[in-house]
Design a protein around this motif. Structure first.
Motif, short mmCIF file in Angstrom:
data_model
loop_
_atom_site.label_atom_id
_atom_site.label_comp_id
_atom_site.label_asym_id
_atom_site.label_seq_id
_atom_site.Cartn_x
_atom_site.Cartn_y
_atom_site.Cartn_z
N GLU A 188 9.61 0.96 6.88
CA GLU A 188 9.00 -0.35 7.12
C GLU A 188 9.29 -1.30 5.97
OE1 GLU A 188 5.06 0.78 9.77
OE2 GLU A 188 5.07 1.27 7.63
N LEU A 189 9.25 -0.78 4.74
CA LEU A 189 9.59 -1.60 3.58
C LEU A 189 11.05 -2.04 3.63
CD1 LEU A 189 7.77 0.43 0.76
CD2 LEU A 189 7.05 -1.76 1.74
N ALA A 190 11.91 -1.12 4.04
CA ALA A 190 13.34 -1.43 4.14
C ALA A 190 13.59 -2.56 5.13
CB ALA A 190 14.12 -0.18 4.54
N GLN A 191 12.85 -2.57 6.23
CA GLN A 191 13.02 -3.64 7.22
C GLN A 191 12.64 -4.99 6.63
OE1 GLN A 191 10.64 -2.38 10.56
NE2 GLN A 191 12.13 -0.87 11.26
N GLY B 261 0.78 -1.23 0.00
CA GLY B 261 0.00 0.00 0.00
C GLY B 261 0.81 1.28 0.00
N TYR B 262 2.07 1.21 -0.45
CA TYR B 262 2.93 2.40 -0.46
C TYR B 262 2.40 3.46 -1.43
CZ TYR B 262 7.09 5.32 -1.13
OH TYR B 262 7.96 6.38 -1.23
N PHE B 263 1.77 3.00 -2.51
CA PHE B 263 1.30 3.94 -3.53
C PHE B 263 -0.17 4.34 -3.33
CE2 PHE B 263 4.75 1.52 -5.56
CZ PHE B 263 5.61 2.57 -5.86
N GLU B 264 -0.75 3.90 -2.22
CA GLU B 264 -2.12 4.30 -1.90
C GLU B 264 -2.11 5.73 -1.35
OE1 GLU B 264 -4.74 2.44 -2.51
OE2 GLU B 264 -3.61 0.64 -3.08
N SER B 265 -3.29 6.34 -1.30
CA SER B 265 -3.41 7.68 -0.73
C SER B 265 -4.51 7.67 0.33
CB SER B 265 -3.77 8.70 -1.82
OG SER B 265 -3.88 9.99 -1.28
N PRO B 266 -4.15 7.80 1.61
CA PRO B 266 -2.79 8.01 2.13
C PRO B 266 -1.97 6.71 2.11
CG PRO B 266 -4.33 7.77 3.93
CD PRO B 266 -5.16 7.79 2.69
N ARG B 267 -0.68 6.85 2.19
CA ARG B 267 0.19 5.69 2.18
C ARG B 267 -0.05 4.81 3.41
NH1 ARG B 267 5.81 8.47 0.02
NH2 ARG B 267 5.30 8.26 -2.21
N GLN B 268 -0.02 3.51 3.19
CA GLN B 268 -0.28 2.56 4.26
C GLN B 268 1.01 2.00 4.88
OE1 GLN B 268 -2.97 -0.43 2.77
NE2 GLN B 268 -4.31 1.09 1.82
N VAL B 269 2.15 2.38 4.33
CA VAL B 269 3.42 1.88 4.83
C VAL B 269 4.50 2.91 4.51
CG1 VAL B 269 4.06 0.67 2.71
CG2 VAL B 269 4.90 -0.20 4.90
#
Length: 225
Positions: free
Chosen positions: A186-189, A174-182
């Protein structure tokens, strides 16, 4: 491309949850999960002997229509249950709507159903979550992993495998959702890299996709001219 997912389904309408609540261990395993057959109401469950569950106690649950003891396996009591599903569950998990394969037995707990399934794509998993949302069924994603980026897909857009992996993860979370969900942190982890490295991967991948798309359009315009 396929994706392996682990998630928790929560709803008061889910079968066997009340059974799990009644057991000292607070859990029961089922080798037949949801999304199998439209009218699937048969579940094979494994119960720890220390839970001291009887056939009569199983039959006492309103949702259980029939109980057949199957003996023991792996040190646990095995039962085949015919269960009456609520309409909301039958509709939400209609199997013809999803392409998914059960990877491990479902673990039913008081919180819901812990599932590990293999989907043909991220869109297929998103279809499941969207469908559940329509029926007020919660799907909490615990983990999601791509089986391996398709070299054809990566080559087609000029992406490196690592860029492809980063974009795929970001999209699924959901990084590209609006608003972002992550967040990128967090993705890097999840990718076991630093936050700046993750941001750089996404930025470069986005630029490559845009460049590829614009170059393709320019080529088409040339041909059509």
């Amino acid at each position: 491309m396929t994706v392996t997912t682990e998630f928790l389904i929560s709803s008061p309408s889910l079968p066997l949850v009340r059974l799990a609540e009644s057991l000292p261990s607070n859990q029961v395993e089922s080798v037949h999960g949801l999304c199998l057959e439209r009218d699937s109401r048969v579940f094979v469950i494994y119960v720890d002997p220390s839970d001291d569950l009887t056939e009569a106690e199983l039959s006492a649950f309103d949702e259980v229509v029939d109980v057949t003891p199957l003996g023991r396996a792996s040190g646990r009591e095995v039962y085949q249950l015919t269960v009456e599903l609520e309409d909301v569950v039958s509709e939400a998990f209609a199997p013809e709507r999803f392409t998914a394969a059960q990877m491990e037995p479902t673990v039913v707990t008081p919180e819901g159903w812990y599932e590990k399934k293999l989907f043909e794509s991220f869109d297929a998993f998103r279809g499941l979550t969207d469908r559940c949302a329509q029926y007020d069924i919660s799907v909490e994603l615990i983990s999601i992993a791509q089986s391996g980026p398709s070299s054809d897909d990566s080559a087609r857009f000029g992406l490196t495998d690592r860029q492809h992996e980063a974009l795929t993860l970001a999209l699924s979370r959901g990084y590209f959702e609006s608003p972002r969900q992550v967040t990128t942190e967090e993705l890097a982890q999840e990718m076991d890299i630093s936050q700046p490295s993750m941001s750089n991967l996404i930025r470069r991948a986005e630029r490559q996709l845009l460049t590829s798309a614009l170059d393709s359009q320019a080529h088409l315009n040339t041909l059509s001219g």
